[in-house]
Design an enzyme around this catalytic site. Structure first.
Site, mmCIF file in Angstrom:
data_model
loop_
_atom_site.group_PDB
_atom_site.id
_atom_site.type_symbol
_atom_site.label_atom_id
_atom_site.label_comp_id
_atom_site.label_asym_id
_atom_site.label_seq_id
_atom_site.Cartn_x
_atom_site.Cartn_y
_atom_site.Cartn_z
ATOM 1 N N HIS A 112 0.832 -1.204 0.000
ATOM 2 C CA HIS A 112 0.000 0.000 0.000
ATOM 3 C C HIS A 112 0.868 1.255 0.000
ATOM 4 O O HIS A 112 1.680 1.434 0.905
ATOM 5 C CB HIS A 112 -0.901 -0.035 1.231
ATOM 6 C CG HIS A 112 -1.938 1.030 1.257
ATOM 7 N ND1 HIS A 112 -2.188 1.779 2.377
ATOM 8 C CD2 HIS A 112 -2.801 1.474 0.304
ATOM 9 C CE1 HIS A 112 -3.174 2.628 2.117
ATOM 10 N NE2 HIS A 112 -3.554 2.467 0.870
ATOM 11 N N HIS A 152 -0.716 11.384 -2.023
ATOM 12 C CA HIS A 152 -1.993 10.971 -1.454
ATOM 13 C C HIS A 152 -2.879 12.134 -1.025
ATOM 14 O O HIS A 152 -4.038 12.238 -1.406
ATOM 15 C CB HIS A 152 -1.759 10.044 -0.257
ATOM 16 C CG HIS A 152 -3.022 9.564 0.378
ATOM 17 N ND1 HIS A 152 -3.701 10.296 1.332
ATOM 18 C CD2 HIS A 152 -3.752 8.440 0.176
ATOM 19 C CE1 HIS A 152 -4.794 9.637 1.694
ATOM 20 N NE2 HIS A 152 -4.850 8.507 1.012
#
Ligand code: G3P
Ligand code: MG
Length: 257
Positions: free
Chosen positions: A22, A64
């Site tokens: 991830h 992100h």
């Protein structure tokens, strides 16, 4: 054939391995950096997930958050920063001094690293608000231009249905997944309209959700699973993969069972 829209091969499985790193391996290296991608590969992951958004001038970068503060030494919205401005930031020191000097990669740099490491990849289209279509178009164009014929295609995913629709239209043969916290009530319609291969669901996923998605002929991966026992449980329920911040721990845990 690189550079031609709609010619990326879709043969083979969507997921390389059961454990997807991830944001690279974001428990062990600063998220969405080349160091994090390399860490995931060294730790045994066969596939990574990274987040992609656009700079002020529309260049795709791995990032992100909407703002720079948490993961860099910069300030303000990513969408207001040019690539030159972002390139001058430190994206590693916040995580640990050994990562000082790590930078925000462009999508192109990340793809070169990923292909060089022979990793599979899930490119999450993570648009800033109002840039859903533009972000997806740019990501899909980079995939069309860079992906070699003889490599498994990336998996494109997004929380944004608008982004997935543009990805479908720009790179129709590149597989797509809808991300959601919980299985949306209209997921079958969305899957049909958007031509989805998969759904990526959050930690509250149930065995019933997994069975429902699989019975529709779709794939499912679950984020973010850092406990090997939980990973084993959702895989046993039929999920094909889990996203893990520390793929080393989850891969070892699964192998030991
Ligand atoms: O793609 C799965 C997962 O990454 C979605 O959540 O916020 O970590 O990008 P987030
Ligand atoms: Mg993500």
């Amino acid at each position: 054939m690189s550079g031609t829209a709609g010619t990326v091969s879709v043969a083979g499985a969507l997921y390389a391995g059961r454990v997807i790193g991830h944001r690279g391996a974001c428990a062990r290296a600063p998220e969405n950096t080349l160091a994090s991608i390399r860490r995931a590969a060294l730790d045994g992951a066969a596939m990574v997930e990274v987040d992609v958004k656009l700079t002020a001038e529309g260049r795709p970068v791995l990032f992100h958050d909407d703002r720079l503060e948490r993961t860099t030494d910069g300030h303000g919205p990513v969408a207001s920063a040019t690539l030159d401005m972002l390139g001058a930031l430190d994206a590693g020191a916040w995580f640990g001094p050994e990562f000082a000097g790590e930078t925000i990669p462009t999508l192109e740099e990340a793809v070169e690293t990923i292909l060089g490491l022979d990793l599979g990849v899930n490119l999450e289209i993570k648009p800033c608000r109002g840039r859903e279509a533009e972000t997806a178009r740019v990501v899909a164009q980079v995939v069309n231009a860079m992906w070699p014929d003889d490599r498994p295609p990336p998996l494109l995913s997004s929380f944004s249905r608008e982004s997935l629709a543009v990805a479908r239209d720009t790179a129709p043969d590149v597989p797509r997944a809808l991300i959601a916290d919980d299985l949306p009530g209209d997921w079958r319609e969305a899957a049909l309209i958007l031509g989805l291969k998969a759904v990526h669901l959050g930690p509250a996923v149930t065995g019933a959700d997994i069975a429902t998605v699989r019975s529709g002929g779709h794939s499912i991966a679950v984020w973010t699973v850092n406990d090997p026992a939980r990973a084993a449980a959702v895989l046993a329920q039929g999920a094909q993969a889990v996203f893990s911040d520390d793929p080393r721990v989850v891969i070892r845990g699964l192998n030991d069972r």
